[in-house]
Design an enzyme around this catalytic site. Structure first.
Site, PDB file in Angstrom:
ATOM      1  CG  HIS A  21     -17.165 -37.009 -78.629  1.00  0.00           C
ATOM      2  ND1 HIS A  21     -17.930 -36.589 -79.713  1.00  0.00           N
ATOM      3  CD2 HIS A  21     -16.609 -35.691 -78.122  1.00  0.00           C
ATOM      4  CE1 HIS A  21     -17.890 -35.136 -79.786  1.00  0.00           C
ATOM      5  NE2 HIS A  21     -16.975 -34.954 -78.802  1.00  0.00           N
TER       6      HIS A  21
HETATM    7  C1  BDR Z   1     -13.668 -37.908 -80.828  1.00  0.00           C
HETATM    8  O1  BDR Z   1     -12.239 -37.283 -80.882  1.00  0.00           O
HETATM    9  C2  BDR Z   1     -11.809 -37.100 -79.565  1.00  0.00           C
HETATM   10  O2  BDR Z   1     -11.525 -35.666 -79.209  1.00  0.00           O
HETATM   11  C3  BDR Z   1     -12.742 -37.559 -78.439  1.00  0.00           C
HETATM   12  O3  BDR Z   1     -11.964 -38.124 -77.447  1.00  0.00           O
HETATM   13  C4  BDR Z   1     -13.655 -38.493 -79.232  1.00  0.00           C
HETATM   14  O4  BDR Z   1     -13.156 -39.900 -79.273  1.00  0.00           O
HETATM   15  C5  BDR Z   1     -14.667 -36.966 -81.050  1.00  0.00           C
HETATM   16  O5  BDR Z   1     -14.722 -36.581 -82.345  1.00  0.00           O
END
Ligand code: BDR
Ligand code: CA
Length: 316
Positions: A246
């Site tokens: 992500h």
């Molecule tokens: C986001 O939420 C966190 O778990 C990850 O680091 C990312 O920034 C994804 O939804």
């Protein structure tokens, strides 16, 4: 006559605001390996884990890599009344089963996140960019305390939201869901920004072969990323989230935009009903009649992204 260093491109100055976090750690390592940018500071926020853990992870990570980067504490709770919400996606302390030496000799910044952002933005005279890959609490506080930042920050690249769907509720992505009030302040700030949401990041999965390649390469950054990916792939095998990059996707939007497609849209955040709080309303049909305020990532070429990411972490 030209002097030494003249003609060299100035590296783009960045602050990374993050809730480290397995994929945050990979994004930080990749950013530190990126030749185009200079990470001026890392500011920590509550999110994937409590702030005391995310800041400790940031500090230990920088110490492990043997680097000197300012690491600052930040907000320990969202502006939105969220209560206790932690789960075990990133393990208890944020880095899964990866344990870094507790680098107590590495001192935190004397300033909190908002002050660090103010100071560096002022010094960079309009060049500072933010990579925001956790809940936006620190940024919202900084913008509220120092409105001049709206003119001083060049661009915000953030991981958060989605055009369609969510990963916490049916319509909200984690970072925006944790603190929709903060996200609303940031998205309405008028600062130029790019949103990299789930539509793209849920396609950015690393594979077993990537782990093997990185482990063979053997640099400190690559080995740590391989360890973190091992945890993520094991989590996936046990029914959890895949090794989704992500946060590194938001970095890619900033330094390797060729691997993505973008569209300008008007975007705002729902804060009201508990069913929809944290939903990013992306006006893809132009029905609001409002001018686009966000450049939104809408597509990613995953293989190119994976190659680029491995290149960056190899250099760290
Ligand atoms: C986001 O939420 C966190 O778990 C990850 O680091 C990312 O920034 C994804 O939804
Ligand atoms: Ca994150």
């Amino acid at each position: 006559m030209s002097g030494r260093g003249e003609g060299r491109m100035k590296k783009r100055p960045f602050i990374i605001d993050c809730d480290t976090g397995t994929d945050d750690a990979i994004a930080v390592i990749a950013a530190l390996g990126c030749e185009e940018i200079c990470v001026r500071a890392i500011t920590s926020v509550n999110g994937n884990a409590r702030e005391r853990d995310t800041s400790r992870n940031n500090r230990n990570l920088i110490a492990y890599l043997g680097m000197q980067v300012e690491v600052a504490h930040g907000a320990s709770s969202p502006l939105y009344p969220r209560g206790e919400y932690y789960d075990d996606t990133h393990g208890n302390s944020g880095l899964g089963n990866v344990v870094l030496r507790d680098a107590e000799e590495y001192l935190y910044s004397e300033d909190m996140a908002s002050e660090v952002i103010r100071r560096i933005a002022e010094g960079e005279k309009g060049d500072l960019e933010l990579l925001v890959v956790g809940p936006m609490t620190n940024i919202a506080i900084a913008l509220t305390m120092y409105p001049v930042l709206k003119e001083q920050i060049k661009h915000i690249w953030f991981m958060g939201g989605a055009v369609h769907g969510g990963n916490i509720t049916t319509c909200a992505e984690f970072n925006v869901w944790v603190d929709p009030a903060a996200a609303q302040i940031v998205l309405n700030s008028g600062i130029s920004m790019t949103m990299v949401g789930l539509d793209v990041t849920e396609q950015a999965a690393m594979k077993r072969e990537d782990v093997d390649e990185l482990r063979v390469c053997g640099t400190k950054g690559a080995v740590l990323v391989a360890d973190i990916l091992d945890y993520m792939l094991e989590r996936y095998a046990n029914g959890g989230e895949d090794a989704l990059m992500h946060d590194a996707s938001a970095l890619a939007a900033a330094v390797y935009p060729e691997c993505m497609d973008f569209e300008p849209y008007f975007v705002d955040v729902e804060c009201g009903s508990p069913y929809t709080a944290g939903h990013t309303a992306v006006d893809v049909r132009g029905r609001t009649g409002k001018e686009p305020n966000v450049n939104v990532a809408v597509g990613i070429r995953t293989d190119e992204f994976r190659q680029w990411l491995k290149e960056c972490v190899r250099k760290c």
